[in-house]
Design a protein around this motif. Structure first.
Motif, PDB file in Angstrom:
ATOM      1  N   ALA A  68      -0.465  -3.520  -0.610  1.00  0.00           N
ATOM      2  CA  ALA A  68      -0.749  -2.489   0.383  1.00  0.00           C
ATOM      3  C   ALA A  68      -1.633  -3.034   1.500  1.00  0.00           C
ATOM      4  O   ALA A  68      -1.476  -2.655   2.671  1.00  0.00           O
ATOM      5  CB  ALA A  68      -1.418  -1.285  -0.288  1.00  0.00           C
ATOM      6  N   LYS A  71       0.270  -4.607   4.126  1.00  0.00           N
ATOM      7  CA  LYS A  71       0.993  -3.657   4.980  1.00  0.00           C
ATOM      8  C   LYS A  71       0.048  -2.843   5.865  1.00  0.00           C
ATOM      9  O   LYS A  71       0.473  -1.908   6.534  1.00  0.00           O
ATOM     10  CB  LYS A  71       1.815  -2.700   4.113  1.00  0.00           C
ATOM     11  CG  LYS A  71       2.796  -3.390   3.162  1.00  0.00           C
ATOM     12  CD  LYS A  71       3.958  -4.016   3.898  1.00  0.00           C
ATOM     13  CE  LYS A  71       4.964  -2.986   4.317  1.00  0.00           C
ATOM     14  NZ  LYS A  71       6.181  -3.572   4.903  1.00  0.00           N
ATOM     15  N   ALA A  73      -2.975  -1.245   4.841  1.00  0.00           N
ATOM     16  CA  ALA A  73      -3.730  -0.166   4.202  1.00  0.00           C
ATOM     17  C   ALA A  73      -5.118  -0.651   3.809  1.00  0.00           C
ATOM     18  O   ALA A  73      -5.264  -1.716   3.207  1.00  0.00           O
ATOM     19  CB  ALA A  73      -2.986   0.343   2.970  1.00  0.00           C
ATOM     20  N   VAL A  77      -7.640   3.874   1.801  1.00  0.00           N
ATOM     21  CA  VAL A  77      -6.270   4.387   1.752  1.00  0.00           C
ATOM     22  C   VAL A  77      -5.628   4.069   0.401  1.00  0.00           C
ATOM     23  O   VAL A  77      -4.941   4.921  -0.177  1.00  0.00           O
ATOM     24  CB  VAL A  77      -5.429   3.809   2.905  1.00  0.00           C
ATOM     25  CG1 VAL A  77      -3.955   4.161   2.733  1.00  0.00           C
ATOM     26  CG2 VAL A  77      -5.932   4.316   4.235  1.00  0.00           C
ATOM     27  N   VAL A  78      -5.862   2.859  -0.102  1.00  0.00           N
ATOM     28  CA  VAL A  78      -5.318   2.490  -1.410  1.00  0.00           C
ATOM     29  C   VAL A  78      -5.860   3.427  -2.482  1.00  0.00           C
ATOM     30  O   VAL A  78      -5.125   3.902  -3.357  1.00  0.00           O
ATOM     31  CB  VAL A  78      -5.656   1.017  -1.750  1.00  0.00           C
ATOM     32  CG1 VAL A  78      -5.280   0.705  -3.200  1.00  0.00           C
ATOM     33  CG2 VAL A  78      -4.927   0.077  -0.807  1.00  0.00           C
ATOM     34  N   VAL A  81      -4.034   6.669  -2.210  1.00  0.00           N
ATOM     35  CA  VAL A  81      -2.669   6.593  -2.732  1.00  0.00           C
ATOM     36  C   VAL A  81      -2.678   6.742  -4.248  1.00  0.00           C
ATOM     37  O   VAL A  81      -1.826   7.433  -4.834  1.00  0.00           O
ATOM     38  CB  VAL A  81      -1.988   5.273  -2.317  1.00  0.00           C
ATOM     39  CG1 VAL A  81      -0.664   5.086  -3.057  1.00  0.00           C
ATOM     40  CG2 VAL A  81      -1.745   5.241  -0.820  1.00  0.00           C
ATOM     41  N   TYR A 135       4.544   3.116   6.526  1.00  0.00           N
ATOM     42  CA  TYR A 135       4.444   2.666   5.136  1.00  0.00           C
ATOM     43  C   TYR A 135       3.488   3.556   4.348  1.00  0.00           C
ATOM     44  O   TYR A 135       3.796   3.995   3.230  1.00  0.00           O
ATOM     45  CB  TYR A 135       3.963   1.215   5.099  1.00  0.00           C
ATOM     46  CG  TYR A 135       3.652   0.709   3.708  1.00  0.00           C
ATOM     47  CD1 TYR A 135       4.661   0.316   2.843  1.00  0.00           C
ATOM     48  CD2 TYR A 135       2.332   0.639   3.269  1.00  0.00           C
ATOM     49  CE1 TYR A 135       4.368  -0.144   1.565  1.00  0.00           C
ATOM     50  CE2 TYR A 135       2.030   0.178   1.997  1.00  0.00           C
ATOM     51  CZ  TYR A 135       3.054  -0.208   1.148  1.00  0.00           C
ATOM     52  OH  TYR A 135       2.746  -0.658  -0.114  1.00  0.00           O
ATOM     53  N   ILE A 136       2.325   3.836   4.932  1.00  0.00           N
ATOM     54  CA  ILE A 136       1.319   4.641   4.235  1.00  0.00           C
ATOM     55  C   ILE A 136       1.834   6.057   3.970  1.00  0.00           C
ATOM     56  O   ILE A 136       1.679   6.603   2.871  1.00  0.00           O
ATOM     57  CB  ILE A 136       0.013   4.674   5.050  1.00  0.00           C
ATOM     58  CG1 ILE A 136      -0.610   3.271   5.091  1.00  0.00           C
ATOM     59  CG2 ILE A 136      -0.970   5.677   4.454  1.00  0.00           C
ATOM     60  CD1 ILE A 136      -1.787   3.152   6.044  1.00  0.00           C
ATOM     61  N   CYS A 139       4.355   6.119   1.190  1.00  0.00           N
ATOM     62  CA  CYS A 139       3.688   5.974  -0.111  1.00  0.00           C
ATOM     63  C   CYS A 139       3.149   7.327  -0.585  1.00  0.00           C
ATOM     64  O   CYS A 139       3.293   7.700  -1.759  1.00  0.00           O
ATOM     65  CB  CYS A 139       2.545   4.962  -0.020  1.00  0.00           C
ATOM     66  SG  CYS A 139       3.052   3.230   0.056  1.00  0.00           S
TER      67      CYS A 139
END
Length: 429
Positions: A68, A71, A73, A77-78, A81, A135-136, A139
């Motif tokens: 991530a 990409k 993140a 943010v991780v 997710v 992408y985020i 997810c």
């Protein structure tokens, strides 16, 4: 906590003598003939699916944070997710628990299984999305839909097991937690190995297929769940029971503790021990869940002997110690070195501690509900299951979310210690 411990023991003694006669399986039949065919098939079916969904959930821990980051993140943010999965379960579990009679426990279980497997497969294609916002967002969408499937599966599983084994709820939940813990053991290791072999897609493709296969098997062997008359009540009515609010907080704390390391553990290992591979990180992630799975039957046995409150208090104390050792706490770093061996020891303590907390609380809620007039049927077990999964998922959302933020602000050691202080505060109260 001492008052809750004593009160739970008294409630359990009273509720054991007031079982309703309309249960799915009577205690006399259990004691004379052992498990019935229906009980055996139910335990096998739910255990296999619980194993599959736990593996599917745990495969991303070793490699997703680093993927991530590539990409675009951030660590926050991780953490979100990871956490949004549990936030959705927190919101939807009470709803599914309240409507389990209308939907049907078997239908809810199978529908959730197919939804979970499909979203697991879909997540494997997200690395093909453009970097950054797209992408985020994808997810978050995928994890949100997947969480709905997990909420349906978990709520139905706990309710079915509790109604099928009404006089041995501790052992019944212990059975599920053995396979859930085993899945958490195998998950990170399987994820690490499959990632090394085939890249980002392979772990999700394999586990999505496994969940679907388990769902198909469940369709053929899971017995029909007998309906019971609809009764009034909601999860909110459980909060009116003295002690249930405290139990809710304890379950949330346990959920936070169990998921706290999801977004931070892998980056921590890669930073301080760069020679450790992704595959080896997967095996490190399995230490705590492995101990959890091995000790789950012991915790279930102790529960059915009546030592529910004492087990919870001991588990909270050990959880605090484990998180102080992870890092370790900067105040202890002068005497406790930061080594892989020290991390493994902390994970062992954490696995033992979490099992000591999570398994007793489900029968505690059931005993409190019975004592305060709730019927002994699937509807009540659905409400309790929704209550349990909602509180656990609230903590499992707050845990990785807070961990991702705190790790970026104060570092891994103080971030872990924060969770340790939280558990210590609950012991003190």
């Amino acid at each position: 906590m001492e008052a809750i411990s004593k009160g739970v023991d008294q409630v359990q003694d009273s509720s054991s003598s007031s079982r309703s006669e309309g249960l799915l399986v009577s205690s006399d039949e259990d004691s004379k003939n052992g498990w019935t065919k229906k009980q055996i098939l139910t335990a096998i079916t739910l255990s296999l699916m619980y194993l599959a969904q736990a593996i599917s959930f745990g495969i991303i821990s070793p490699f997703y944070p680093s993927e991530a980051a590539k990409k675009g993140a951030s660590s926050v943010v991780v953490g979100l997710v990871f956490g949004v999965f549990e936030l959705v379960i927190f919101i939807t579990s009470p709803i599914y628990g309240s409507f389990i009679q209308e939907i049907g426990a078997r239908y809810m279980f199978l529908s959730g299984s197919f939804l979970l497997g499909g979203c697991s497969l879909a997540f494997g294609f997200l690395d093909r999305c453009p970097d950054g916002v797209i992408y985020i967002v994808m997810c978050f969408i995928c994890r949100t839909v997947e969480a709905n499937g997990c909420a349906m599966l978990a709520t139905a599983s706990f309710a079915i097991m509790a109604s099928t084994f009404p006089d041995n709820v501790g052992k019944a939940i212990g059975i599920l937690e053995i396979f859930g813990g085993l899945g958490m053991v195998i998950g990170p290791a399987v994820g690490g190995v499959l990632y090394e072999v085939g890249g980002f897609l392979v772990p999700f493709a394999v586990m999505g297929g496994v969940v679907w296969l388990a769902a198909i098997i469940s369709f053929f062997i899971l017995p029909k769940i007998e309906a019971v008359p609809k009764v009034s009540g909601s999860i909110l009515s459980l909060f009116k029971i003295p002690g249930c609010v405290i139990v809710y907080i304890i379950i949330s704390c346990c959920g936070a503790s169990l998921s706290y390391l999801d977004p931070t553990f892998s980056p921590f290992i890669q930073k301080f021990f760069p020679w450790v591979t992704i595959e080896q990180i997967g095996f490190l992630c399995m230490v705590g869940p492995g101990v959890y799975a091995l000790t789950a039957p012991v915790s279930g046995y102790i529960c059915d002997k009546g030592y529910l409150g004492s087990l919870v208090v001991g588990g909270l104390f050990l959880t605090a110690i484990a998180f102080f050792l992870l890092g370790p706490n900067p105040l202890l770093s002068a005497i406790i070195p930061n080594t892989v061996v020290e991390i493994i020891i902390a994970d062992i303590i954490l696995g033992l501690a979490v099992g000591s907390v999570i398994i007793p609380v489900f029968p505690i809620i059931i005993n409190l509900a019975r004592y305060h007039g709730f019927e002994d049927n699937l509807q009540t077990y659905g409400l309790v299951s929704g209550f349990f999964n909602s509180s656990f998922s609230l903590g499992a959302f707050l845990g990785p979310t807070a961990a991702g933020y705190l790790a970026g602000e104060v570092g891994f050691a103080w971030s872990s210690s924060t969770c340790g202080f939280l558990n210590a505060a609950l012991v003190g109260n």
